[in-house]
Motif scaffolding. Sequence first.
Motif, PDB file in Angstrom:
ATOM      1  N   LEU A 277      -9.547  -0.718   5.778  1.00 48.19           N
ATOM      2  CA  LEU A 277      -8.691  -1.833   5.336  1.00 48.19           C
ATOM      3  C   LEU A 277      -9.033  -3.163   5.995  1.00 48.19           C
ATOM      4  O   LEU A 277      -8.514  -4.209   5.595  1.00 48.19           O
ATOM      5  CB  LEU A 277      -7.215  -1.510   5.599  1.00 48.19           C
TER       6      LEU A 277
ATOM      7  N   ILE B 128       0.856  -1.187   0.000  1.00 45.57           N
ATOM      8  CA  ILE B 128       0.000   0.000   0.000  1.00 45.57           C
ATOM      9  C   ILE B 128       0.890   1.234   0.000  1.00 45.57           C
ATOM     10  O   ILE B 128       1.758   1.395   0.862  1.00 45.57           O
ATOM     11  CB  ILE B 128      -0.947   0.027   1.218  1.00 45.57           C
TER      12      ILE B 128
ATOM     13  N   ILE C  67      -5.374   4.753  -2.746  1.00 54.34           N
ATOM     14  CA  ILE C  67      -5.570   4.670  -1.297  1.00 54.34           C
ATOM     15  C   ILE C  67      -6.331   5.879  -0.753  1.00 54.34           C
ATOM     16  O   ILE C  67      -7.092   5.760   0.214  1.00 54.34           O
ATOM     17  CB  ILE C  67      -4.211   4.470  -0.559  1.00 54.34           C
TER      18      ILE C  67
ATOM     19  N   VAL D 200      -7.378  -2.619  -5.285  1.00 58.13           N
ATOM     20  CA  VAL D 200      -6.197  -3.494  -5.390  1.00 58.13           C
ATOM     21  C   VAL D 200      -5.893  -3.803  -6.852  1.00 58.13           C
ATOM     22  O   VAL D 200      -6.771  -4.199  -7.615  1.00 58.13           O
ATOM     23  CB  VAL D 200      -6.413  -4.815  -4.608  1.00 58.13           C
TER      24      VAL D 200
ATOM     25  N   ALA E 142     -11.894  -0.986  -0.431  1.00 58.66           N
ATOM     26  CA  ALA E 142     -10.464  -1.337  -0.492  1.00 58.66           C
ATOM     27  C   ALA E 142     -10.177  -2.398  -1.554  1.00 58.66           C
ATOM     28  O   ALA E 142      -9.232  -2.271  -2.338  1.00 58.66           O
ATOM     29  CB  ALA E 142      -9.987  -1.818   0.876  1.00 58.66           C
TER      30      ALA E 142
ATOM     31  N   ILE F 238      -2.115  -1.377  -3.749  1.00 58.04           N
ATOM     32  CA  ILE F 238      -3.071  -0.258  -3.757  1.00 58.04           C
ATOM     33  C   ILE F 238      -2.231   0.987  -3.996  1.00 58.04           C
ATOM     34  O   ILE F 238      -1.371   1.338  -3.183  1.00 58.04           O
ATOM     35  CB  ILE F 238      -3.868  -0.131  -2.438  1.00 58.04           C
TER      36      ILE F 238
ATOM     37  N   LEU G 210       2.811  -1.372   4.233  1.00 57.77           N
ATOM     38  CA  LEU G 210       2.385  -0.002   3.918  1.00 57.77           C
ATOM     39  C   LEU G 210       3.551   0.960   4.078  1.00 57.77           C
ATOM     40  O   LEU G 210       4.243   0.960   5.096  1.00 57.77           O
ATOM     41  CB  LEU G 210       1.226   0.389   4.839  1.00 57.77           C
TER      42      LEU G 210
END
Length: 253
Positions: free
Chosen positions: A111, A38, A59, A73, A69, A84, A123
Amino acid sequence: MKAKKVIFYNQKGGVGKTTSAVNLGSALADMNFKVLLIDFDAQCNLTGAVSGDLRKSNIYQVVVGDVPAASAVQSTIFKNLYLIPGSLDVASLSIELVNENNREYYLKTVLESLDDDYDFILLDCPPSLGLETMNALAWADYVLIPLQCEYLAMEGLNLIMRTINNVKKSLNTKLKVLGILFTMYSKRALLNQQVVEDISEFFPDLVFKTIIPRSVRISEAPSHGLPINYYDKSNAGTKAFAELAKEVVDRVE
């Protein structure tokens, strides 16, 4: 198994945060784990580093509730690696969320639905302690701290540790430091060796054994939209990130 949620965080920019997220993610994917990256940094460097498409859902749209969410993707061209994408608009979240109730938990809420779909969710945070980063810290299971081997690293590290401890008390009691990762290390630089020794002595249980070397090939790879293990399989960086992936798996299990 629920996904292990790891954020890459350092308040200083240029320490190898995005590089570490991309290449650890790709190394874990190589071990047959299903990995979601992410990009939560408005610079969107992670998105480009895996040839992601910035024109699709991102995002920011997920956090503000415009897109679920799962719909944001993207499959990447790499085995077991999903994304993402980031957005320039992420930078405005600190202002947009400031008056909202539970403003630190927006990311966690949106998420949550992905937890059962991946083995790891990694992330990449912005290099600041804004509301975006607080959301990431409130969501994560683990913080991985990339650290450049330089003189000011220790000072910055103490601040990061204080921040994490404050978040554990107030927002996320399960948050743990996964480890401190030395990046851009040169054997020839005495200062690099000194920093590694000092921090290893101070945080012996947190420092990863694996050290990421300074490498032109690691720096070049993102401009080709490739993780290092696809850009140059024989590079020392490819081996280092494969070793790091094994350490990470051991630590989370």
